[in-house]
Design a protein around this motif. Structure first.
Motif, PDB file in Angstrom:
ATOM      1  N   ARG A 386       0.846  -1.200   0.000  1.00  0.00           N
ATOM      2  CA  ARG A 386       0.000   0.000   0.000  1.00  0.00           C
ATOM      3  C   ARG A 386       0.884   1.254   0.000  1.00  0.00           C
ATOM      4  O   ARG A 386       1.920   1.295   0.668  1.00  0.00           O
ATOM      5  CB  ARG A 386      -0.856   0.003   1.273  1.00  0.00           C
ATOM      6  N   CYS A 387       0.445   2.258  -0.760  1.00  0.00           N
ATOM      7  CA  CYS A 387       1.185   3.535  -0.798  1.00  0.00           C
ATOM      8  C   CYS A 387       0.870   4.324   0.478  1.00  0.00           C
ATOM      9  O   CYS A 387      -0.309   4.571   0.775  1.00  0.00           O
ATOM     10  CB  CYS A 387       0.789   4.346  -2.029  1.00  0.00           C
ATOM     11  N   GLY A 388       1.918   4.690   1.189  1.00  0.00           N
ATOM     12  CA  GLY A 388       1.733   5.435   2.433  1.00  0.00           C
ATOM     13  C   GLY A 388       1.313   6.878   2.188  1.00  0.00           C
ATOM     14  O   GLY A 388       0.935   7.597   3.103  1.00  0.00           O
ATOM     15  N   HIS A 389       1.362   7.303   0.928  1.00  0.00           N
ATOM     16  CA  HIS A 389       1.021   8.697   0.608  1.00  0.00           C
ATOM     17  C   HIS A 389      -0.434   8.829   0.171  1.00  0.00           C
ATOM     18  O   HIS A 389      -1.175   9.639   0.711  1.00  0.00           O
ATOM     19  CB  HIS A 389       1.964   9.225  -0.477  1.00  0.00           C
ATOM     20  N   CYS A 390      -0.829   7.994  -0.823  1.00  0.00           N
ATOM     21  CA  CYS A 390      -2.202   8.153  -1.336  1.00  0.00           C
ATOM     22  C   CYS A 390      -3.095   6.983  -0.941  1.00  0.00           C
ATOM     23  O   CYS A 390      -4.305   7.033  -1.123  1.00  0.00           O
ATOM     24  CB  CYS A 390      -2.191   8.316  -2.851  1.00  0.00           C
ATOM     25  N   GLY A 391      -2.494   5.897  -0.422  1.00  0.00           N
ATOM     26  CA  GLY A 391      -3.308   4.780   0.058  1.00  0.00           C
ATOM     27  C   GLY A 391      -3.630   3.739  -1.003  1.00  0.00           C
ATOM     28  O   GLY A 391      -4.283   2.741  -0.716  1.00  0.00           O
ATOM     29  N   VAL A 400       8.052   3.315  -6.980  1.00  0.00           N
ATOM     30  CA  VAL A 400       7.274   4.550  -7.060  1.00  0.00           C
ATOM     31  C   VAL A 400       5.795   4.210  -7.195  1.00  0.00           C
ATOM     32  O   VAL A 400       5.434   3.291  -7.924  1.00  0.00           O
ATOM     33  CB  VAL A 400       7.712   5.382  -8.301  1.00  0.00           C
ATOM     34  N   CYS A 401       4.951   4.954  -6.483  1.00  0.00           N
ATOM     35  CA  CYS A 401       3.510   4.726  -6.592  1.00  0.00           C
ATOM     36  C   CYS A 401       3.043   5.233  -7.956  1.00  0.00           C
ATOM     37  O   CYS A 401       3.341   6.371  -8.328  1.00  0.00           O
ATOM     38  CB  CYS A 401       2.795   5.481  -5.478  1.00  0.00           C
ATOM     39  N   ASP A 402       2.319   4.381  -8.707  1.00  0.00           N
ATOM     40  CA  ASP A 402       1.916   4.829 -10.044  1.00  0.00           C
ATOM     41  C   ASP A 402       0.688   5.738 -10.007  1.00  0.00           C
ATOM     42  O   ASP A 402       0.290   6.287 -11.024  1.00  0.00           O
ATOM     43  CB  ASP A 402       1.720   3.643 -11.011  1.00  0.00           C
ATOM     44  N   GLN A 403       0.117   5.908  -8.821  1.00  0.00           N
ATOM     45  CA  GLN A 403      -1.021   6.842  -8.746  1.00  0.00           C
ATOM     46  C   GLN A 403      -0.568   8.263  -8.366  1.00  0.00           C
ATOM     47  O   GLN A 403      -0.932   9.233  -9.006  1.00  0.00           O
ATOM     48  CB  GLN A 403      -2.043   6.355  -7.721  1.00  0.00           C
ATOM     49  N   CYS A 404       0.270   8.357  -7.301  1.00  0.00           N
ATOM     50  CA  CYS A 404       0.660   9.705  -6.844  1.00  0.00           C
ATOM     51  C   CYS A 404       2.119  10.020  -7.156  1.00  0.00           C
ATOM     52  O   CYS A 404       2.594  11.118  -6.875  1.00  0.00           O
ATOM     53  CB  CYS A 404       0.401   9.841  -5.344  1.00  0.00           C
ATOM     54  N   ASN A 405       2.826   9.049  -7.773  1.00  0.00           N
ATOM     55  CA  ASN A 405       4.214   9.293  -8.199  1.00  0.00           C
ATOM     56  C   ASN A 405       5.193   9.526  -7.061  1.00  0.00           C
ATOM     57  O   ASN A 405       6.277  10.052  -7.300  1.00  0.00           O
ATOM     58  CB  ASN A 405       4.277  10.498  -9.143  1.00  0.00           C
TER      59      ASN A 405
HETATM   60 ZN    ZN Z   1       0.589   6.854  -3.933  1.00  0.00          ZN
END
Ligand code: ZN
Length: 413
Positions: A386-391, A400-405
């Motif tokens: 899980r991305c700790g930034h955007c979830g 790198v998260c492909d949703q929030c980069n």
């Molecule tokens: Zn993210």
């Protein structure tokens, strides 16, 4: 007093010599052709002194005449410097007071009066930035960057501008130039590390990362980016050694070892990983190639041996036991897991499967199914990447998260 005595002594000596010469008398004769000039010695001496004085005065006057333009220029420059420094002070005051337009005017005046020097160029750039004139600020920074003595200041300004407009490749290029101009600056190292993350240059990010940075994920990202297999293997090993609890690195390192024929070493790596932090991917890698359900249970027992009571260990054994038809074994694992309070939704769903295997479709199963499904809905959800930034959840770990980069924020949990 001493000077007066000295002067008096000098006068006495001169008068003495003159008096001596007078007493001595004598005539100096000068004959030019038939003309004959006779001069007494004292008169000749007086004439020589007068001639020397006149020549000296003429020389002094000539020197003053020749030096006059330079002196006038120096005077003008001193006056301009004084005015320029006053303008500079006013510019600083205007900037401190948050009046960028007034500051710009004063800096321009100072530059006209004193010419371009690094301090004035820097102040110009800062005043232009304050006034929102980024292009003019860029010009001033570029002028600084062209100077040998102020190159670093110019590059630093241009770098800040590039970061601000999020032009990462340009920023990275400028950071490299700044590093060449002044190697080993802490601030620059931090900026370069940040830029390496932004541009996803994982090798550079790994090299520049501060000592306290978690290196496993950076090293694994560098391995994924590395085209040379030997170097990629090296990065994977580095990632595993940095943090055996980071499952993707453990799995990648073990896969590389297995591909090179070191099956035992690969197994040992996976076992170390499981001991540090059990993860379903480790189990999948460990059991790969073994199709027989009973053999898979035996293999899994070897894997979990040193972390036997962990929730993932119990869950793995229960699932494999159920697939092998060992329902009693599966039940004991699952009940122990539920009792420990660490069961997540997966354990309760597995209990539903177990009830079905034990009782078939019927009223006993239905009652049990309802009970476990209720428990599953209120239990913790199964862990995911899980991305700790955007979830956002991801099927596998990514640098790198492909949703929030955002780099470096995808974690298991
Ligand atoms: Zn993210």
């Amino acid at each position: 007093m001493r000077r007066a005595i000295k002067l008096l002594l000098l006068c006495l000596v001169v008068v003495g010599i003159a008096w001596g010469l007078m007493r001595l008398g004598g005539v100096v004769e000068v004959r030019v052709g038939d003309t004959f000039i006779g001069l007494s010695l004292p008169v000749l001496l007086i004439l020589l002194v007068v001639l020397f004085t006149v020549l000296h005065l003429l020389l002094v006057a000539w020197r003053a005449l020749v030096n006059w333009p330079a002196r006038a220029r120096a005077k003008r420059e001193a006056r301009n410097r004084e005015k320029g420094e006053a303008a500079l002070t006013r510019a600083l005051v205007s900037m401190a007071a948050g009046a960028p337009e007034a500051a710009r005017g004063e800096v321009m005046r100072a530059r006209r009066l004193m010419g371009d020097n690094p301090q004035l160029l820097l102040l110009t750039a800062e005043a232009e930035r304050m006034a929102g004139q980024e292009a003019a600020a860029t010009e001033a920074f570029q002028a600084l960057a062209k100077r040998e003595d102020a190159r670093f200041i110019g590059l630093r300004g241009l770098l800040r501008q590039a970061i601000q407009r999020q032009d990462w490749p340009a920023a990275q290029q400028l950071a490299r130039e700044a590093e060449a101009a002044r190697p080993g600056t802490t601030w620059l190292r931090e900026e370069r590390a940040m830029l390496a993350l932004r541009t996803q240059d994982w090798r550079e990010a790994l090299t520049l990362a501060p000592a306290d940075t978690p290196r496993a994920s950076l090293a694994l990202a560098a391995a994924q980016q590395e085209p040379e297999p030997a170097r990629a293997a090296d990065y994977e090993k580095q990632a595993f050694q940095a943090d055996p609890a980071f499952a993707p690195a453990t799995v990648a390192h073990a896969a590389r070892l297995a591909a090179a024929g070191s099956t035992r070493k690969a197994r040992s790596v996976l076992e170390q990983g499981w001991r540090a932090a059990p993860h379903p991917d480790i189990a999948q890698a460990y059991l790969e190639g073994e199709a027989d359900p009973l053999a898979r249970v035996k293999l899994a027992e070897a894997l979990v041996a040193e972390n036997r009571t962990h929730a993932e260990s119990r869950l793995l054994l229960a699932r494999l036991a159920l697939l092998a038809g060992l329902t009693g074994r599966a039940r004991s694992e699952l009940e122990a897991l539920v009792e420990s309070g660490e069961a997540d939704a997966r354990a309760y769903l597995l209990l539903v499967d177990l009830e079905q295997a034990e009782h078939g479709e019927g009223p006993v199963f239905r009652t049990a199914e309802a009970k476990w499904l209720r428990a599953a809905t209120s239990a913790r959800p199964e862990p995911r990447w899980r991305c700790g930034h955007c979830g956002k959840t991801h099927a596998a770990w990514k640098p790198v998260c492909d949703q929030c980069n955002t780099p470096g924020r995808i974690a298991w949990g």
